[in-house]
Motif scaffolding. Structure first.
Motif, PDB file in Angstrom:
ATOM      1  N   GLU A  72       0.824  -1.209   0.000  1.00  0.00           N
ATOM      2  CA  GLU A  72       0.000   0.000   0.000  1.00  0.00           C
ATOM      3  C   GLU A  72       0.861   1.263   0.000  1.00  0.00           C
ATOM      4  OE1 GLU A  72      -3.819  -1.266   2.551  1.00  0.00           O
ATOM      5  OE2 GLU A  72      -1.895  -1.562   3.590  1.00  0.00           O
ATOM      6  N   ALA A  73       2.156   1.085   0.232  1.00  0.00           N
ATOM      7  CA  ALA A  73       3.128   2.183   0.173  1.00  0.00           C
ATOM      8  C   ALA A  73       4.490   1.575  -0.134  1.00  0.00           C
ATOM      9  CB  ALA A  73       3.186   2.956   1.484  1.00  0.00           C
ATOM     10  N   ILE A  74       5.270   2.295  -0.915  1.00  0.00           N
ATOM     11  CA  ILE A  74       6.621   1.868  -1.248  1.00  0.00           C
ATOM     12  C   ILE A  74       7.589   2.859  -0.605  1.00  0.00           C
ATOM     13  CG2 ILE A  74       8.280   1.410  -3.103  1.00  0.00           C
ATOM     14  CD1 ILE A  74       5.809  -0.395  -3.318  1.00  0.00           C
ATOM     15  N   HIS A  75       8.579   2.332   0.102  1.00  0.00           N
ATOM     16  CA  HIS A  75       9.618   3.181   0.686  1.00  0.00           C
ATOM     17  C   HIS A  75      10.912   2.960  -0.082  1.00  0.00           C
ATOM     18  CE1 HIS A  75       7.943   4.803   4.531  1.00  0.00           C
ATOM     19  NE2 HIS A  75       6.992   3.969   4.155  1.00  0.00           N
ATOM     20  N   ILE A  76      11.552   4.047  -0.453  1.00  0.00           N
ATOM     21  CA  ILE A  76      12.858   3.967  -1.083  1.00  0.00           C
ATOM     22  C   ILE A  76      13.881   4.142   0.032  1.00  0.00           C
ATOM     23  CG2 ILE A  76      14.407   4.925  -2.799  1.00  0.00           C
ATOM     24  CD1 ILE A  76      11.928   5.918  -4.308  1.00  0.00           C
ATOM     25  N   ALA A  77      14.712   3.119   0.206  1.00  0.00           N
ATOM     26  CA  ALA A  77      15.660   3.085   1.326  1.00  0.00           C
ATOM     27  C   ALA A  77      16.661   4.239   1.278  1.00  0.00           C
ATOM     28  CB  ALA A  77      16.410   1.758   1.329  1.00  0.00           C
ATOM     29  N   ASN A  78      17.078   4.658   2.455  1.00  0.00           N
ATOM     30  CA  ASN A  78      18.035   5.760   2.588  1.00  0.00           C
ATOM     31  C   ASN A  78      19.300   5.559   1.764  1.00  0.00           C
ATOM     32  OD1 ASN A  78      16.160   6.401   4.569  1.00  0.00           O
ATOM     33  ND2 ASN A  78      17.692   7.074   6.037  1.00  0.00           N
ATOM     34  N   CYS A  79      19.776   4.322   1.652  1.00  0.00           N
ATOM     35  CA  CYS A  79      21.034   4.074   0.933  1.00  0.00           C
ATOM     36  C   CYS A  79      20.951   4.529  -0.522  1.00  0.00           C
ATOM     37  CB  CYS A  79      21.412   2.599   0.996  1.00  0.00           C
ATOM     38  SG  CYS A  79      20.232   1.478   0.213  1.00  0.00           S
ATOM     39  N   THR A  80      19.761   4.618  -1.035  1.00  0.00           N
ATOM     40  CA  THR A  80      19.546   5.031  -2.420  1.00  0.00           C
ATOM     41  C   THR A  80      19.917   6.497  -2.636  1.00  0.00           C
ATOM     42  OG1 THR A  80      17.734   3.452  -2.456  1.00  0.00           O
ATOM     43  CG2 THR A  80      17.818   4.988  -4.267  1.00  0.00           C
ATOM     44  N   PHE A  81      19.909   7.277  -1.567  1.00  0.00           N
ATOM     45  CA  PHE A  81      20.148   8.720  -1.692  1.00  0.00           C
ATOM     46  C   PHE A  81      21.530   9.162  -1.241  1.00  0.00           C
ATOM     47  CE2 PHE A  81      15.671   7.913  -0.801  1.00  0.00           C
ATOM     48  CZ  PHE A  81      15.152   8.309  -2.016  1.00  0.00           C
ATOM     49  N   LEU A  82      22.338   8.220  -0.769  1.00  0.00           N
ATOM     50  CA  LEU A  82      23.663   8.580  -0.301  1.00  0.00           C
ATOM     51  C   LEU A  82      24.609   8.811  -1.479  1.00  0.00           C
ATOM     52  CD1 LEU A  82      24.070   6.070   2.659  1.00  0.00           C
ATOM     53  CD2 LEU A  82      23.444   8.485   2.774  1.00  0.00           C
ATOM     54  N   GLU A  83      25.699   9.485  -1.207  1.00  0.00           N
ATOM     55  CA  GLU A  83      26.726   9.725  -2.230  1.00  0.00           C
ATOM     56  C   GLU A  83      27.517   8.438  -2.456  1.00  0.00           C
ATOM     57  OE1 GLU A  83      26.959  12.455  -3.993  1.00  0.00           O
ATOM     58  OE2 GLU A  83      25.452  13.534  -2.848  1.00  0.00           O
ATOM     59  N   PRO A  84      27.901   8.111  -3.641  1.00  0.00           N
ATOM     60  CA  PRO A  84      27.555   8.858  -4.850  1.00  0.00           C
ATOM     61  C   PRO A  84      26.109   8.582  -5.248  1.00  0.00           C
ATOM     62  CG  PRO A  84      28.824   6.916  -5.417  1.00  0.00           C
ATOM     63  CD  PRO A  84      28.742   6.952  -3.913  1.00  0.00           C
ATOM     64  N   LYS A  85      25.408   9.623  -5.661  1.00  0.00           N
ATOM     65  CA  LYS A  85      24.008   9.482  -6.046  1.00  0.00           C
ATOM     66  C   LYS A  85      23.893   8.636  -7.310  1.00  0.00           C
ATOM     67  CE  LYS A  85      22.318  13.478  -3.772  1.00  0.00           C
ATOM     68  NZ  LYS A  85      21.212  14.302  -3.579  1.00  0.00           N
ATOM     69  N   CYS A  86      22.748   8.004  -7.447  1.00  0.00           N
ATOM     70  CA  CYS A  86      22.488   7.169  -8.616  1.00  0.00           C
ATOM     71  C   CYS A  86      22.577   8.018  -9.887  1.00  0.00           C
ATOM     72  CB  CYS A  86      21.101   6.540  -8.519  1.00  0.00           C
ATOM     73  SG  CYS A  86      20.671   5.539  -9.958  1.00  0.00           S
ATOM     74  N   PRO A  87      23.480   7.646 -10.789  1.00  0.00           N
ATOM     75  CA  PRO A  87      23.611   8.427 -12.020  1.00  0.00           C
ATOM     76  C   PRO A  87      22.579   8.046 -13.085  1.00  0.00           C
ATOM     77  CG  PRO A  87      25.245   6.690 -11.982  1.00  0.00           C
ATOM     78  CD  PRO A  87      24.497   6.618 -10.668  1.00  0.00           C
ATOM     79  N   TYR A  88      21.785   7.023 -12.802  1.00  0.00           N
ATOM     80  CA  TYR A  88      20.873   6.494 -13.814  1.00  0.00           C
ATOM     81  C   TYR A  88      19.422   6.922 -13.648  1.00  0.00           C
ATOM     82  CZ  TYR A  88      24.901   3.485 -14.449  1.00  0.00           C
ATOM     83  OH  TYR A  88      26.166   3.027 -14.655  1.00  0.00           O
ATOM     84  N   LEU A  89      18.988   7.090 -12.407  1.00  0.00           N
ATOM     85  CA  LEU A  89      17.570   7.366 -12.162  1.00  0.00           C
ATOM     86  C   LEU A  89      17.363   8.707 -11.463  1.00  0.00           C
ATOM     87  CD1 LEU A  89      16.347   3.887 -10.883  1.00  0.00           C
ATOM     88  CD2 LEU A  89      16.059   4.839 -13.161  1.00  0.00           C
ATOM     89  N   ASN A  90      16.352   9.425 -11.903  1.00  0.00           N
ATOM     90  CA  ASN A  90      15.886  10.611 -11.200  1.00  0.00           C
ATOM     91  C   ASN A  90      14.697  10.143 -10.370  1.00  0.00           C
ATOM     92  OD1 ASN A  90      14.412  12.886 -10.406  1.00  0.00           O
ATOM     93  ND2 ASN A  90      15.156  14.082 -12.150  1.00  0.00           N
ATOM     94  N   PHE A  91      14.964   9.775  -9.128  1.00  0.00           N
ATOM     95  CA  PHE A  91      13.931   9.170  -8.289  1.00  0.00           C
ATOM     96  C   PHE A  91      12.742  10.090  -8.053  1.00  0.00           C
ATOM     97  CE2 PHE A  91      17.496   6.388  -7.249  1.00  0.00           C
ATOM     98  CZ  PHE A  91      16.881   5.161  -7.387  1.00  0.00           C
ATOM     99  N   GLU A  92      12.995  11.386  -7.911  1.00  0.00           N
ATOM    100  CA  GLU A  92      11.903  12.323  -7.666  1.00  0.00           C
ATOM    101  C   GLU A  92      10.924  12.338  -8.848  1.00  0.00           C
ATOM    102  OE1 GLU A  92      15.131  13.073  -7.240  1.00  0.00           O
ATOM    103  OE2 GLU A  92      15.271  13.430  -5.087  1.00  0.00           O
ATOM    104  N   GLU A  93      11.457  12.467 -10.030  1.00  0.00           N
ATOM    105  CA  GLU A  93      10.635  12.530 -11.244  1.00  0.00           C
ATOM    106  C   GLU A  93       9.917  11.201 -11.496  1.00  0.00           C
ATOM    107  OE1 GLU A  93      12.012  12.735 -15.742  1.00  0.00           O
ATOM    108  OE2 GLU A  93      12.457  14.618 -14.676  1.00  0.00           O
ATOM    109  N   LEU A  94      10.650  10.114 -11.411  1.00  0.00           N
ATOM    110  CA  LEU A  94      10.086   8.796 -11.660  1.00  0.00           C
ATOM    111  C   LEU A  94       9.035   8.434 -10.618  1.00  0.00           C
ATOM    112  CD1 LEU A  94      10.220   6.321 -13.463  1.00  0.00           C
ATOM    113  CD2 LEU A  94      12.141   5.502 -12.096  1.00  0.00           C
ATOM    114  N   SER A  95       9.293   8.754  -9.370  1.00  0.00           N
ATOM    115  CA  SER A  95       8.338   8.437  -8.305  1.00  0.00           C
ATOM    116  C   SER A  95       7.046   9.229  -8.465  1.00  0.00           C
ATOM    117  CB  SER A  95       8.956   8.700  -6.932  1.00  0.00           C
ATOM    118  OG  SER A  95      10.022   7.811  -6.716  1.00  0.00           O
ATOM    119  N   LYS A  96       7.160  10.480  -8.843  1.00  0.00           N
ATOM    120  CA  LYS A  96       5.963  11.302  -9.059  1.00  0.00           C
ATOM    121  C   LYS A  96       5.085  10.685 -10.144  1.00  0.00           C
ATOM    122  CE  LYS A  96       4.427  15.949 -10.125  1.00  0.00           C
ATOM    123  NZ  LYS A  96       4.783  17.298 -10.502  1.00  0.00           N
TER     124      LYS A  96
END
Length: 126
Positions: A72-96
């Motif tokens: 009913e809800a998906i959580h994106i784990a904190n490790c996903t936002f640590l440096e170095p940031k993911c160079p492949y996905l824009n999580f904010e845009e994709l999640s929206k």
């Protein structure tokens, strides 16, 4: 609330920065702390990764978690936002986009992360 967590596969395999074996994510859900404070009742129905670089399976995993395990809800784990940031996905845009398409909340964050003396939480407080 049935929740699922998606973590960065690279971070999980190289040794989760939130303590080994994603201990901090599981501890937060069991204690209803961090991003899970928002729920009266919370049940972890799945823990998976983005599918590895370059993250092409992220979208299908979100859909699968909703449809196959009833998240009913998906959580994106904190490790996903640590440096170095993911160079492949824009999580904010994709999640929206996915939230609108699937009508499921995608929450940024799991546990509270302490860096030095600074408390960092990528989750929104309600």
């Amino acid at each position: 609330m049935k929740v699922a967590i998606i973590a960065c596969e690279k971070m999980v395999l190289s040794g989760c920065p939130g303590k080994e074996a994603c201990v901090s994510c599981f501890k937060a859900i069991n204690e209803k702390s961090g991003a899970f404070e928002r729920y009266k009742d919370v049940e972890l129905v799945a823990f998976t990764t983005c599918g590895g670089c370059p993250g092409k399976r992220f979208t299908s995993r979100v859909k699968l978690l909703k449809d196959a395990v009833g998240a009913e809800a998906i959580h994106i784990a904190n490790c996903t936002f640590l440096e170095p940031k993911c160079p492949y996905l824009n999580f904010e845009e994709l999640s929206k986009k996915l939230m609108e398409e699937l009508e499921i909340p995608i929450v940024f964050g799991t546990h509270k992360l302490i860096k030095g003396l600074e408390l960092v939480c990528t989750c929104d407080k309600k």
